[in-house]
Design a protein around this motif. Structure first.
Motif, PDB file in Angstrom:
ATOM      1  N   LEU A   1     -19.007 -41.161 -20.837  1.00  0.00           N
ATOM      2  CA  LEU A   1     -20.106 -41.016 -19.774  1.00  0.00           C
ATOM      3  C   LEU A   1     -19.237 -40.456 -18.404  1.00  0.00           C
ATOM      4  CD1 LEU A   1     -22.058 -44.198 -20.101  1.00  0.00           C
ATOM      5  CD2 LEU A   1     -23.009 -41.822 -20.531  1.00  0.00           C
ATOM      6  N   THR A   2     -20.158 -39.514 -17.928  1.00  0.00           N
ATOM      7  CA  THR A   2     -19.796 -39.062 -16.703  1.00  0.00           C
ATOM      8  C   THR A   2     -21.149 -38.679 -15.895  1.00  0.00           C
ATOM      9  OG1 THR A   2     -19.771 -36.767 -17.261  1.00  0.00           O
ATOM     10  CG2 THR A   2     -17.844 -37.874 -17.441  1.00  0.00           C
ATOM     11  N   PRO A   3     -20.917 -38.674 -14.473  1.00  0.00           N
ATOM     12  CA  PRO A   3     -22.087 -38.270 -13.801  1.00  0.00           C
ATOM     13  C   PRO A   3     -22.508 -36.970 -14.290  1.00  0.00           C
ATOM     14  CG  PRO A   3     -20.692 -39.131 -12.239  1.00  0.00           C
ATOM     15  CD  PRO A   3     -19.877 -39.068 -13.489  1.00  0.00           C
ATOM     16  N   GLU A   4     -21.971 -36.001 -14.425  1.00  0.00           N
ATOM     17  CA  GLU A   4     -22.266 -34.871 -15.000  1.00  0.00           C
ATOM     18  C   GLU A   4     -22.975 -34.642 -16.265  1.00  0.00           C
ATOM     19  OE1 GLU A   4     -19.274 -34.558 -11.950  1.00  0.00           O
ATOM     20  OE2 GLU A   4     -19.073 -35.544 -14.144  1.00  0.00           O
ATOM     21  N   LEU A   5     -22.668 -35.614 -17.204  1.00  0.00           N
ATOM     22  CA  LEU A   5     -23.286 -35.745 -18.381  1.00  0.00           C
ATOM     23  C   LEU A   5     -24.704 -36.166 -18.427  1.00  0.00           C
ATOM     24  CD1 LEU A   5     -23.166 -35.483 -21.595  1.00  0.00           C
ATOM     25  CD2 LEU A   5     -22.254 -37.739 -21.799  1.00  0.00           C
ATOM     26  N   ILE A   6     -24.829 -37.276 -17.461  1.00  0.00           N
ATOM     27  CA  ILE A   6     -26.075 -37.754 -17.295  1.00  0.00           C
ATOM     28  C   ILE A   6     -27.079 -36.932 -16.327  1.00  0.00           C
ATOM     29  CG2 ILE A   6     -27.234 -39.547 -15.832  1.00  0.00           C
ATOM     30  CD1 ILE A   6     -24.792 -41.260 -16.247  1.00  0.00           C
ATOM     31  N   ILE A   7     -26.530 -36.299 -15.671  1.00  0.00           N
ATOM     32  CA  ILE A   7     -27.214 -35.119 -14.893  1.00  0.00           C
ATOM     33  C   ILE A   7     -27.739 -34.021 -15.676  1.00  0.00           C
ATOM     34  CG2 ILE A   7     -27.149 -33.391 -13.059  1.00  0.00           C
ATOM     35  CD1 ILE A   7     -24.936 -35.141 -11.368  1.00  0.00           C
ATOM     36  N   GLU A   8     -26.881 -33.454 -16.536  1.00  0.00           N
ATOM     37  CA  GLU A   8     -27.273 -32.387 -17.392  1.00  0.00           C
ATOM     38  C   GLU A   8     -28.385 -32.834 -18.463  1.00  0.00           C
ATOM     39  OE1 GLU A   8     -24.704 -29.280 -20.212  1.00  0.00           O
ATOM     40  OE2 GLU A   8     -24.593 -31.235 -20.676  1.00  0.00           O
TER      41      GLU A   8
END
Length: 326
Positions: free
Chosen positions: A170-177
């Protein structure tokens, strides 16, 4: 514009795919939407079968008989007993359905459940349907798995991986994408002009400001802030133990769970028989029943076709939305 018939794949021959396809035809023969089955016609029981030579023949045949593109299995299917020798035929049915949809000869595809262990034994190198379809029908962006029923839509940010590994990814980037692709899919496939996204917290009570874990504060909250800055109506992190209640659900169009079960348990609890798996981000329309091969009841006549019927209806609706948008 006339709607094209949908292509339904055979799925695991030892499972319930054939019998629920027959039951779906019985339920939809008068009203539609029309579909054809890619399968071994000799193994189908319970309905008149019309062997077609091309998808274009399915519409004329549909009311009187189940249209089937006959693709013989290497070995006779025995209910409940998987045979890896039939795995190439299972994969070939998916390939053919995708090719027909990409060529504009089918309105979309509806995939019956596969038995991954049988495919792995035959050399299948993908975690599941979604990942394979991304390879053969992708658009260059990672696909998103959305599950839908009348009461709820959910998207798991991480899917088929161990929980420990999913949390580590989990990363902010994965959630955003994932959220971006989900919002775009809701606009294109569901006709929702301004989608509302509810993003679950990872920890109990969404971490309680770090008292119960820092991931919500450090990973989820920054992702939500970035999405809102882009103009996407995203909310969260929302405590996962309250976001799926009857009072909460009308406040959003889709819920993003951070791992597989966080998203799938609520929808399967609400509507196991009518849930539909939709793959967003493909070049074609793809839906699937929200259940497995049910080897334990295959051939007994107890299989519920409700999810396949819902998947066929939703595939037709998505295809219509895509046509209206072009």
């Amino acid at each position: 514009m006339r709607q094209l018939p949908l292509a339904v794949t055979m799925g695991e021959p030892a499972g319930i795919g054939g019998e629920i396809a027959v039951a779906a035809w019985q339920a939809l023969r008068e009203s539609g939407p029309a579909f054809f089955l890619i399968d071994d016609a000799t193994r189908l029981r319970g309905a008149p079968i019309h062997r077609i030579q091309a998808p274009e023949q399915a519409l004329a045949a549909f009311q009187a008989a189940l249209p089937v593109l006959h693709r013989p299995l290497p070995r006779p299917a025995v209910p409940g007993r998987i045979d890896p020798a039939n795995a190439p035929a299972v994969i070939a049915a998916i390939d053919e359905a995708v090719a027909l949809a990409r060529a504009g000869r089918a309105g979309g595809i509806v995939t019956n459940p596969i038995q991954k262990s049988a495919l792995y034994a035959a050399g299948f190198a993908h975690p599941g349907h979604t990942e394979y379809l991304a390879e053969i029908a992708g658009t260059g962006i990672p696909p998103v798995m959305l599950l839908a029923c009348p009461e709820l839509r959910v998207v798991p940010v991480t899917i088929h991986e161990p929980l420990r590994q999913a949390i580590a990814r989990l990363t902010p980037e994965l959630i955003i994408e994932t959220a971006r692709l989900t919002a775009a899919g809701l606009r294109q496939d569901f006709g929702i002009a301004a989608p509302r996204l509810a993003i679950a917290g990872l920890n109990p009570h969404a971490g309680e400001d770090g008292a119960l874990g820092t991931e919500d504060r450090d990973i989820v909250a920054p992702a939500v802030a970035a999405l809102r800055a882009e103009g996407i109506d995203a909310r969260g992190p929302i405590p996962p133990d309250t976001m799926f209640t009857a009072k909460a659900r009308p406040g959003y169009d889709v819920a993003l769970g951070l791992y597989h079960d966080q998203a799938l348990i609520p929808i399967k609890t609400l509507d196991m028989a009518g849930g539909v798996n939709v793959t967003l981000g493909l070049s074609i329309v793809r839906t699937s029943p929200d259940h497995g091969t049910a080897l334990d009841i295959a051939g007994t006549g107890r299989a519920d076709p409700g999810s396949l019927i819902a998947a066929i209806r939703l595939a037709a609706a998505i295809a219509a939305n895509r046509r209206a948008a072009t």
